[in-house]
Scaffold this motif. Sequence first.
Motif, PDB file in Angstrom:
ATOM      1  N   LYS A   1       0.266   6.309   2.925  1.00  0.00           N
ATOM      2  CA  LYS A   1       0.812   6.306   4.288  1.00  0.00           C
ATOM      3  C   LYS A   1      -0.291   6.706   5.272  1.00  0.00           C
ATOM      4  CE  LYS A   1       5.563   7.366   2.871  1.00  0.00           C
ATOM      5  NZ  LYS A   1       5.370   7.283   1.405  1.00  0.00           N
ATOM      6  N   ASN A   2      -0.264   6.099   6.457  1.00  0.00           N
ATOM      7  CA  ASN A   2      -1.252   6.386   7.497  1.00  0.00           C
ATOM      8  C   ASN A   2      -2.690   6.253   6.978  1.00  0.00           C
ATOM      9  OD1 ASN A   2      -2.361   7.226   9.972  1.00  0.00           O
ATOM     10  ND2 ASN A   2      -2.206   9.398   9.451  1.00  0.00           N
TER      11      ASN A   2
ATOM     12  N   GLU B   1      -1.711   7.598  12.865  1.00  0.00           N
ATOM     13  CA  GLU B   1      -0.780   8.705  13.106  1.00  0.00           C
ATOM     14  C   GLU B   1      -1.494  10.047  12.966  1.00  0.00           C
ATOM     15  OE1 GLU B   1       3.147   7.953  10.952  1.00  0.00           O
ATOM     16  OE2 GLU B   1       1.843   6.444  10.043  1.00  0.00           O
TER      17      GLU B   1
ATOM     18  N   ASN C   1       0.847  -1.185   0.000  1.00  0.00           N
ATOM     19  CA  ASN C   1       0.000   0.000   0.000  1.00  0.00           C
ATOM     20  C   ASN C   1       0.886   1.239   0.000  1.00  0.00           C
ATOM     21  OD1 ASN C   1      -1.980   1.892   0.231  1.00  0.00           O
ATOM     22  ND2 ASN C   1      -2.681   1.273   2.266  1.00  0.00           N
TER      23      ASN C   1
ATOM     24  N   ILE D   1       1.412  10.482  -4.192  1.00  0.00           N
ATOM     25  CA  ILE D   1       2.410   9.409  -4.173  1.00  0.00           C
ATOM     26  C   ILE D   1       3.407   9.639  -5.308  1.00  0.00           C
ATOM     27  CG2 ILE D   1       2.748   6.925  -4.524  1.00  0.00           C
ATOM     28  CD1 ILE D   1      -0.263   6.732  -3.445  1.00  0.00           C
TER      29      ILE D   1
ATOM     30  N   GLU E   1       9.048   5.570  -4.841  1.00  0.00           N
ATOM     31  CA  GLU E   1       8.605   4.275  -4.326  1.00  0.00           C
ATOM     32  C   GLU E   1       9.231   3.117  -5.098  1.00  0.00           C
ATOM     33  OE1 GLU E   1       6.992   3.740  -1.667  1.00  0.00           O
ATOM     34  OE2 GLU E   1       6.117   5.688  -1.180  1.00  0.00           O
TER      35      GLU E   1
ATOM     36  N   SER F   1      -6.172   2.693   0.036  1.00  0.00           N
ATOM     37  CA  SER F   1      -4.965   2.071  -0.513  1.00  0.00           C
ATOM     38  C   SER F   1      -4.770   2.400  -1.989  1.00  0.00           C
ATOM     39  CB  SER F   1      -4.986   0.554  -0.320  1.00  0.00           C
ATOM     40  OG  SER F   1      -5.971  -0.040  -1.127  1.00  0.00           O
TER      41      SER F   1
ATOM     42  N   GLN G   1      -3.404  12.892  -0.631  1.00  0.00           N
ATOM     43  CA  GLN G   1      -2.032  12.408  -0.520  1.00  0.00           C
ATOM     44  C   GLN G   1      -1.502  12.231  -1.935  1.00  0.00           C
ATOM     45  OE1 GLN G   1      -0.044   8.710   1.764  1.00  0.00           O
ATOM     46  NE2 GLN G   1      -1.680   9.679   2.954  1.00  0.00           N
TER      47      GLN G   1
ATOM     48  N   GLU H   1      -1.127  12.771  10.010  1.00  0.00           N
ATOM     49  CA  GLU H   1       0.205  12.731   9.410  1.00  0.00           C
ATOM     50  C   GLU H   1       0.139  12.186   7.978  1.00  0.00           C
ATOM     51  OE1 GLU H   1       4.219  13.563   9.785  1.00  0.00           O
ATOM     52  OE2 GLU H   1       2.748  13.765  11.391  1.00  0.00           O
ATOM     53  N   HIS H   2       0.901  12.779   7.071  1.00  0.00           N
ATOM     54  CA  HIS H   2       1.034  12.396   5.653  1.00  0.00           C
ATOM     55  C   HIS H   2      -0.145  12.840   4.787  1.00  0.00           C
ATOM     56  CE1 HIS H   2       4.521  10.077   6.757  1.00  0.00           C
ATOM     57  NE2 HIS H   2       3.807   9.319   7.577  1.00  0.00           N
TER      58      HIS H   2
END
Length: 251
Positions: free
Chosen positions: A82-83, A88, A79, A138, A143, A246, A136, A91-92
């Motif tokens: 993040k978070n 968290e 995945n 990516i 990655e 995800s 988010q 966060e992210h």
Amino acid sequence: LSPGMESLPEAVLIRILAAIPAVDLVLVCRLVCCQWKNLVDGAALWILKCQQEGLTGAESEEDAENWQNFYFLSKKKKNLIKNPCGEEDLEHWGEVENGGDGWKIEELPGDFGKEFPSEEVHKYFVTSYEWCRKAQVIDLRAEGYWEELMDTTQPKIVVRDWYAGRRDAGCLYELCVKLLSENEDVLAEYKSETVTIPQDNDGSWTEISHTFSKYRPGVRFVRFEHGGQDTLFWKGWYGARVTSSSVTVEP
């Protein structure tokens, strides 16, 4: 080369090479000699590595290059969000829009809610009485998904999200995912309809998913955004709940 290596039967050499980490095969072993290059570029070695490590699903692929990519993509599959479940806090998650009383993280199952289908998920994000959104971005290269892979092989990019409402409140939910170029031009986009959950819903969790395939070359980033609100405009956190988001790159 050690004496005698070049006289080994090819099947034996393939078994020896299969014990070497894949990255070393591609970056080092390929350069040793013509025979090794041909073996690393061929299907048999990667079929054996897939079999040894229990990676299945490419049996229908006859193209040698696909076996190598299938191996790498299967090994890397994870995945990229993040978070995803609020462990968290926020966060992210960037570009956060905190309408009403803003985003909040709660423990499952929450008031007037239901347990999540997976026991590994313990928390969720919940929205308020005006639109709450978060995103988010990516970076695929960061990655480990190299440019030629994204442009030529074009592996599937699979997006999933889970949403739910409270049984005592109606709410709205939206998901929007974009595939972006180096300059952040939109090369492909998926936008869900605005999902309406009625006030007398059963509180159960629903999965939404989309698979990007055969997209244009040049994809370097994935921008994932989702959000929601309640439809009653009650102060507090009665809007859509989201968790277990995800993004995966798959063979």
